[in-house]
Design a protein around this motif. Structure first.
Motif, PDB file in Angstrom:
ATOM      1  N   GLU A  96       0.818  -1.197   0.000  1.00 27.65           N
ATOM      2  CA  GLU A  96       0.000   0.000   0.000  1.00 27.65           C
ATOM      3  C   GLU A  96       0.858   1.256   0.000  1.00 27.65           C
ATOM      4  OE1 GLU A  96      -3.505   1.345   2.807  1.00 27.65           O
ATOM      5  OE2 GLU A  96      -3.569  -0.799   2.341  1.00 27.65           O
ATOM      6  N   ASP A  97       0.642   2.123  -0.978  1.00 25.75           N
ATOM      7  CA  ASP A  97       1.309   3.426  -1.075  1.00 25.75           C
ATOM      8  C   ASP A  97       2.830   3.346  -1.163  1.00 25.75           C
ATOM      9  OD1 ASP A  97      -1.175   4.730  -0.915  1.00 25.75           O
ATOM     10  OD2 ASP A  97      -1.105   4.743   1.272  1.00 25.75           O
ATOM     11  N   CYS A  98       3.385   2.222  -1.607  1.00 24.49           N
ATOM     12  CA  CYS A  98       4.848   2.169  -1.686  1.00 24.49           C
ATOM     13  C   CYS A  98       5.348   2.262  -3.129  1.00 24.49           C
ATOM     14  CB  CYS A  98       5.385   0.896  -1.021  1.00 24.49           C
ATOM     15  SG  CYS A  98       5.078  -0.596  -1.955  1.00 24.49           S
ATOM     16  N   GLY A  99       4.465   2.082  -4.115  1.00 23.21           N
ATOM     17  CA  GLY A  99       4.864   2.208  -5.505  1.00 23.21           C
ATOM     18  C   GLY A  99       5.864   1.153  -5.946  1.00 23.21           C
ATOM     19  N   CYS A 100       5.864   0.002  -5.285  1.00 21.18           N
ATOM     20  CA  CYS A 100       6.821  -1.044  -5.625  1.00 21.18           C
ATOM     21  C   CYS A 100       6.178  -2.414  -5.374  1.00 21.18           C
ATOM     22  CB  CYS A 100       8.093  -0.897  -4.803  1.00 21.18           C
ATOM     23  SG  CYS A 100       7.812  -0.988  -3.035  1.00 21.18           S
ATOM     24  N   ASN A 101       6.983  -3.450  -5.392  1.00 25.65           N
ATOM     25  CA  ASN A 101       6.471  -4.806  -5.192  1.00 25.65           C
ATOM     26  C   ASN A 101       6.159  -5.123  -3.738  1.00 25.65           C
ATOM     27  OD1 ASN A 101       6.647  -5.403  -7.881  1.00 25.65           O
ATOM     28  ND2 ASN A 101       8.727  -6.163  -7.730  1.00 25.65           N
ATOM     29  N   GLY A 102       6.497  -4.262  -2.843  1.00 24.13           N
ATOM     30  CA  GLY A 102       6.193  -4.475  -1.439  1.00 24.13           C
ATOM     31  C   GLY A 102       7.368  -4.169  -0.547  1.00 24.13           C
ATOM     32  N   VAL A 103       7.056  -3.733   0.648  1.00 24.72           N
ATOM     33  CA  VAL A 103       8.042  -3.439   1.664  1.00 24.72           C
ATOM     34  C   VAL A 103       7.727  -4.337   2.854  1.00 24.72           C
ATOM     35  CG1 VAL A 103       8.924  -1.664   3.215  1.00 24.72           C
ATOM     36  CG2 VAL A 103       8.231  -1.047   0.899  1.00 24.72           C
ATOM     37  N   LEU A 104       8.714  -5.056   3.324  1.00 24.39           N
ATOM     38  CA  LEU A 104       8.515  -5.957   4.439  1.00 24.39           C
ATOM     39  C   LEU A 104       8.323  -5.172   5.734  1.00 24.39           C
ATOM     40  CD1 LEU A 104       8.429  -9.019   4.796  1.00 24.39           C
ATOM     41  CD2 LEU A 104      10.854  -8.957   5.286  1.00 24.39           C
ATOM     42  N   VAL A 105       7.266  -5.503   6.490  1.00 23.52           N
ATOM     43  CA  VAL A 105       6.980  -4.857   7.771  1.00 23.52           C
ATOM     44  C   VAL A 105       6.576  -5.913   8.791  1.00 23.52           C
ATOM     45  CG1 VAL A 105       6.255  -2.656   6.766  1.00 23.52           C
ATOM     46  CG2 VAL A 105       4.558  -4.389   7.250  1.00 23.52           C
ATOM     47  N   LEU A 106       6.759  -5.577  10.050  1.00 23.76           N
ATOM     48  CA  LEU A 106       6.220  -6.374  11.147  1.00 23.76           C
ATOM     49  C   LEU A 106       5.011  -5.601  11.656  1.00 23.76           C
ATOM     50  CD1 LEU A 106       9.528  -7.301  12.962  1.00 23.76           C
ATOM     51  CD2 LEU A 106       7.973  -8.902  11.848  1.00 23.76           C
ATOM     52  N   GLN A 107       3.821  -6.105  11.378  1.00 20.44           N
ATOM     53  CA  GLN A 107       2.606  -5.438  11.804  1.00 20.44           C
ATOM     54  C   GLN A 107       2.202  -5.938  13.190  1.00 20.44           C
ATOM     55  OE1 GLN A 107      -0.120  -6.571   8.670  1.00 20.44           O
ATOM     56  NE2 GLN A 107       0.340  -4.728   7.498  1.00 20.44           N
ATOM     57  N   VAL A 108       1.673  -5.046  14.003  1.00 19.20           N
ATOM     58  CA  VAL A 108       1.063  -5.427  15.271  1.00 19.20           C
ATOM     59  C   VAL A 108      -0.440  -5.240  15.090  1.00 19.20           C
ATOM     60  CG1 VAL A 108       0.943  -5.016  17.747  1.00 19.20           C
ATOM     61  CG2 VAL A 108       3.097  -4.642  16.535  1.00 19.20           C
ATOM     62  N   LEU A 109      -1.173  -6.336  15.225  1.00 15.45           N
ATOM     63  CA  LEU A 109      -2.614  -6.342  14.982  1.00 15.45           C
ATOM     64  C   LEU A 109      -3.368  -6.821  16.218  1.00 15.45           C
ATOM     65  CD1 LEU A 109      -2.457  -8.190  11.539  1.00 15.45           C
ATOM     66  CD2 LEU A 109      -2.728  -5.736  11.862  1.00 15.45           C
ATOM     67  N   ASP A 110      -4.653  -6.454  16.291  1.00 14.30           N
ATOM     68  CA  ASP A 110      -5.504  -6.961  17.366  1.00 14.30           C
ATOM     69  C   ASP A 110      -5.732  -8.462  17.214  1.00 14.30           C
ATOM     70  OD1 ASP A 110      -6.083  -4.515  18.796  1.00 14.30           O
ATOM     71  OD2 ASP A 110      -7.293  -3.925  17.078  1.00 14.30           O
ATOM     72  N   GLN A 111      -5.944  -8.890  15.976  1.00  8.98           N
ATOM     73  CA  GLN A 111      -6.195 -10.306  15.693  1.00  8.98           C
ATOM     74  C   GLN A 111      -5.828 -10.596  14.246  1.00  8.98           C
ATOM     75  OE1 GLN A 111     -10.328 -10.677  16.616  1.00  8.98           O
ATOM     76  NE2 GLN A 111     -11.022  -9.721  14.748  1.00  8.98           N
TER      77      GLN A 111
ATOM     78  N   VAL B 198      13.397  -3.356   8.423  1.00  6.50           N
ATOM     79  CA  VAL B 198      11.992  -3.728   8.606  1.00  6.50           C
ATOM     80  C   VAL B 198      11.427  -2.994   9.836  1.00  6.50           C
ATOM     81  CG1 VAL B 198      10.393  -5.635   9.006  1.00  6.50           C
ATOM     82  CG2 VAL B 198      12.424  -5.993   7.583  1.00  6.50           C
ATOM     83  N   PRO B 199      10.463  -2.097   9.617  1.00  6.72           N
ATOM     84  CA  PRO B 199       9.881  -1.378  10.752  1.00  6.72           C
ATOM     85  C   PRO B 199       8.734  -2.170  11.384  1.00  6.72           C
ATOM     86  CG  PRO B 199       8.938  -0.557   8.729  1.00  6.72           C
ATOM     87  CD  PRO B 199       9.975  -1.599   8.337  1.00  6.72           C
ATOM     88  N   VAL B 200       8.347  -1.744  12.573  1.00  8.02           N
ATOM     89  CA  VAL B 200       7.137  -2.245  13.208  1.00  8.02           C
ATOM     90  C   VAL B 200       6.042  -1.225  12.932  1.00  8.02           C
ATOM     91  CG1 VAL B 200       6.001  -2.759  15.400  1.00  8.02           C
ATOM     92  CG2 VAL B 200       8.333  -3.517  15.014  1.00  8.02           C
ATOM     93  N   LYS B 201       4.899  -1.712  12.464  1.00  2.74           N
ATOM     94  CA  LYS B 201       3.772  -0.839  12.153  1.00  2.74           C
ATOM     95  C   LYS B 201       2.588  -1.274  13.022  1.00  2.74           C
ATOM     96  CE  LYS B 201       1.477   0.928   8.011  1.00  2.74           C
ATOM     97  NZ  LYS B 201       1.358   0.755   6.559  1.00  2.74           N
ATOM     98  N   ASP B 202       2.197  -0.449  13.969  1.00  2.00           N
ATOM     99  CA  ASP B 202       1.107  -0.780  14.891  1.00  2.00           C
ATOM    100  C   ASP B 202      -0.227  -0.436  14.235  1.00  2.00           C
ATOM    101  OD1 ASP B 202      -0.640  -1.190  17.012  1.00  2.00           O
ATOM    102  OD2 ASP B 202       0.681  -0.253  18.478  1.00  2.00           O
ATOM    103  N   LEU B 203      -1.023  -1.452  13.935  1.00  2.75           N
ATOM    104  CA  LEU B 203      -2.312  -1.253  13.272  1.00  2.75           C
ATOM    105  C   LEU B 203      -3.484  -1.613  14.185  1.00  2.75           C
ATOM    106  CD1 LEU B 203      -1.389  -2.718   9.765  1.00  2.75           C
ATOM    107  CD2 LEU B 203      -1.479  -0.324  10.463  1.00  2.75           C
ATOM    108  N   ARG B 204      -3.217  -1.710  15.485  1.00  3.98           N
ATOM    109  CA  ARG B 204      -4.287  -2.020  16.416  1.00  3.98           C
ATOM    110  C   ARG B 204      -5.239  -0.836  16.531  1.00  3.98           C
ATOM    111  NH1 ARG B 204      -0.464  -3.858  21.255  1.00  3.98           N
ATOM    112  NH2 ARG B 204       0.652  -2.094  20.375  1.00  3.98           N
ATOM    113  N   LYS B 205      -6.507  -1.134  16.793  1.00  5.11           N
ATOM    114  CA  LYS B 205      -7.495  -0.076  16.984  1.00  5.11           C
ATOM    115  C   LYS B 205      -7.261   0.575  18.331  1.00  5.11           C
ATOM    116  CE  LYS B 205     -10.892  -2.321  14.140  1.00  5.11           C
ATOM    117  NZ  LYS B 205     -12.074  -3.134  14.091  1.00  5.11           N
ATOM    118  N   GLN B 206      -7.303   1.859  18.350  1.00  4.05           N
ATOM    119  CA  GLN B 206      -7.095   2.606  19.590  1.00  4.05           C
ATOM    120  C   GLN B 206      -8.406   2.662  20.372  1.00  4.05           C
ATOM    121  OE1 GLN B 206      -4.034   3.694  20.464  1.00  4.05           O
ATOM    122  NE2 GLN B 206      -3.310   2.790  18.580  1.00  4.05           N
ATOM    123  N   ALA B 207      -8.350   2.368  21.661  1.00  5.07           N
ATOM    124  CA  ALA B 207      -9.533   2.438  22.511  1.00  5.07           C
ATOM    125  C   ALA B 207      -9.937   3.898  22.680  1.00  5.07           C
ATOM    126  CB  ALA B 207      -9.254   1.810  23.863  1.00  5.07           C
ATOM    127  N   VAL B 208     -11.243   4.139  22.602  1.00  2.00           N
ATOM    128  CA  VAL B 208     -11.763   5.517  22.709  1.00  2.00           C
ATOM    129  C   VAL B 208     -12.119   5.805  24.148  1.00  2.00           C
ATOM    130  CG1 VAL B 208     -13.507   7.130  21.924  1.00  2.00           C
ATOM    131  CG2 VAL B 208     -12.646   5.388  20.390  1.00  2.00           C
TER     132      VAL B 208
END
Length: 109
Positions: free
Chosen positions: A31-46, A99-109
């Protein structure tokens, strides 16, 4: 597939997850990298329904099943001691040293 980490790397990833909990996903982000992909470590809720679990302790690590053929059977993740990035490699190749860490967890309101 198996992902190996040393104690330093495990500690750094625990800091990224914090007390909120979550899972880690090794992912080629296109997404938005204009290439074949960038490796990331995502942090997800599930994980997503298309994710598969990888053997590793002490974390639950996932990869997208369509991306599984891109990785080797035994991988290593190693934290950089100076910068907030990781090296992802196998015995046969280095996948990325930035390789960065990208936190994609939903933030509690």
């Amino acid at each position: 597939m198996e992902i190996r980490m040393n104690a330093f790397t495990t500690g750094k990833l625990k800091q990224s997850i914090g007390d909120k909990g979550g899972i880690i996903k090794l992912f080629y982000d296109t997404e938005d990298c204009g290439c074949n992909g960038v490796l990331v470590l995502q942090v997800l809720d599930q994980p997503y329904p298309t994710d598969i679990q990888v053997e590793n302790e002490p974390f639950t690590i996932f990869i997208d099943r369509q991306q599984a053929p891109l990785f080797d059977d035994i991988m290593s993740v190693e934290a950089d001691p100076v910068f907030p990035v990781y090296k992802v490699a196998s015995d046969d190749s280095v996948f990325s040293t930035n390789v960065p860490v990208k936190d994609l967890r939903k933030q509690a309101v």
